[in-house]
Design a protein around this motif. Structure first.
Motif, short mmCIF file in Angstrom:
data_model
loop_
_atom_site.label_atom_id
_atom_site.label_comp_id
_atom_site.label_asym_id
_atom_site.label_seq_id
_atom_site.Cartn_x
_atom_site.Cartn_y
_atom_site.Cartn_z
N SER A 327 1.20 10.23 -6.41
CA SER A 327 1.91 9.06 -6.59
C SER A 327 2.37 8.06 -5.30
O SER A 327 2.10 7.33 -5.00
N ASP A 328 2.94 9.20 -4.57
CA ASP A 328 3.67 8.67 -3.22
C ASP A 328 2.37 8.41 -2.36
O ASP A 328 2.72 7.31 -1.29
N ALA A 330 -0.39 7.28 -2.94
CA ALA A 330 -1.18 6.12 -3.45
C ALA A 330 -0.21 5.02 -3.03
O ALA A 330 -0.68 3.96 -2.52
N LEU A 331 1.23 5.01 -2.98
CA LEU A 331 2.02 4.07 -2.81
C LEU A 331 1.93 3.77 -1.12
O LEU A 331 1.97 2.66 -0.92
N ARG A 333 -0.68 4.38 0.72
CA ARG A 333 -1.81 3.58 0.96
C ARG A 333 -1.73 2.10 0.52
O ARG A 333 -2.39 1.16 1.28
N ARG A 334 -0.96 1.84 -0.29
CA ARG A 334 -0.85 0.38 -0.83
C ARG A 334 -0.08 -0.45 0.17
O ARG A 334 -0.21 -1.31 0.57
N ARG A 335 1.11 0.15 0.82
CA ARG A 335 2.14 -0.26 1.74
C ARG A 335 1.34 -0.56 3.05
O ARG A 335 1.34 -1.63 3.45
N ARG A 336 0.31 0.36 3.23
CA ARG A 336 -0.48 0.22 4.64
C ARG A 336 -1.43 -0.80 4.36
O ARG A 336 -1.67 -1.86 5.23
N GLY A 337 -2.01 -1.13 3.01
CA GLY A 337 -2.97 -1.99 2.70
C GLY A 337 -2.23 -3.53 3.08
O GLY A 337 -2.82 -4.41 3.42
N GLN A 338 -0.95 -3.36 2.13
CA GLN A 338 -0.14 -4.75 2.38
C GLN A 338 0.08 -5.12 3.91
O GLN A 338 -0.04 -6.42 4.03
N ARG A 340 -1.43 -4.62 6.52
CA ARG A 340 -2.83 -5.03 7.12
C ARG A 340 -3.09 -6.26 6.64
O ARG A 340 -3.67 -7.07 7.52
#
Length: 341
Positions: A327-328, A330-331, A333-338, A340
């Motif tokens: 879960s962390d 995935a979090l 990866r989401r932060r990295r996507g945001q 970018r």
């Protein structure tokens, strides 16, 4: 569903034995090396449930196991690399060996990272069992695991020095323990022969002690990393009896000795981090103070590694990269996507 405490107690006992076995020799070494690694495969099989989506299972377990494996391996190798290039800057053979050990793992890993072989072999066992369990009948599975055990003995007899990348070959010896744990979980409590297992475990320990005392050199241990599996079938049965007996002991501790259970359960929850880090502490103390300070090495190997685990729980990035929290991860990866975006 709440996790039963005895499971963490069981793992806690196991990881205490791992650290003790890597520090102390003599009689305790012989006893511990009969079952200390099989028990981790055994309890994982006990907890395993068949999966439908093997690809998703493989990805999830890669996050939980292989990412921490790679991060800890690289982090621990940084000072080793500095030492290598400082003392042997022109020794190409040493550099290639260093890189080969890092990339291929398994039995090539030694010293500070000697215990890392377990993780890649464990991952291989999980994938094999995820494919087999739930897809074949019990009779077929029994024959398949008996075949794996036989192949592990062939490895032991004919190719004892074979260095297979990531210790994949050890999965042949480990999978039968995993499946035994799986079968035990499916067995009703009233049919479980704990007393017979305790008698067999006690007899095996007595033989090991006599083997050491009289110098028989029978080679009874179960040193999985180097594909040494003792006396065919007998050593496997003895190790399995020890695992079952230890399970009973863990249950007893969890229900009867609250304070001890809490300490062991904490160590059990940190078992993978302790597996990764304990050699750094035990060998570090040996370098600084000398190998004779065995209890200090043992204690710091456990507690130093446990503190690394506790600190790793405080941050998203450390829970993802060091503890394998899906879960962390995935979090992150989401932060990295945001970021970018």
């Amino acid at each position: 569903m709440q996790r039963e405490q005895w499971i963490d107690v069981f793992r806690g006992i196991g990881i205490v034995l791992v650290v003790w076995g890597h520090v102390y020799g003599g009689y305790s070494f012989d006893l511990i090396f009969l079952f200390h690694m099989p028990l981790f495969f055994f309890i994982s099989g006990y907890l395993f449930r068949p999966v439908d989506d093997i690809a998703a299972f493989a990805r999830r377990k890669a996050i939980q196991l292989l990412i921490p494996y790679a991060v800890f391996l690289l982090a621990i190798h940084i000072p080793l690399a500095v030492d290598l290039f400082a003392n042997k800057p022109h020794d190409k053979a040493a550099v290639f060996d260093f890189a080969g050990d890092l990339l291929l793992g398994g039995s090539r890993l030694s010293s500070w990272v000697a215990a890392f072989w377990f993780v890649t072999s464990f991952y291989a066992v999980l994938l094999v069992e995820a494919w087999l369990l739930g897809r074949y009948r019990r009779r077929t599975l029994l024959w398949l695991h008996a075949g794996m055990l036989a192949l592990s003995y062939a490895n032991n007899w004919f190719f004892p020095a074979l260095q297979v990348p990531w210790a994949i070959n050890v999965a042949l010896a480990a999978a039968p323990f995993f499946y035994a744990g799986y079968l035990l979980h499916a067995m009703p409590q009233q049919r479980r022969t704990y007393r017979a297992a305790a008698v067999a475990a006690g007899l095996a320990c007595a033989v090991l002690l006599a083997n050491r005392y009289f110098g028989w050199n029978l080679g009874l241990g179960y040193d999985m990393k180097v594909a040494h599996y003792g006396v065919p079938v007998l050593t496997f049965a003895a190790a399995l009896a020890c695992c079952v007996t230890l399970m009973r002991i863990a249950r007893h501790i969890a229900f009867r000795h609250t304070a001890v259970a809490r300490c062991l359960a904490g160590l059990g929850q940190a078992a993978f981090v302790i597996m990764f880090m304990h050699m750094v502490f035990t060998m570090g103390v040996a370098v600084l103070l000398g190998e004779r300070y065995m209890f200090a090495r043992f204690a710091l190997g456990l507690m130093g590694s446990y503190l690394v685990y506790r600190e790793s729980r405080k941050h998203v990035w450390s829970r993802a990269l060091l503890l394998g929290s899906a879960s962390d991860f995935a979090l992150l990866r989401r932060r990295r996507g945001q970021a970018r975006g």
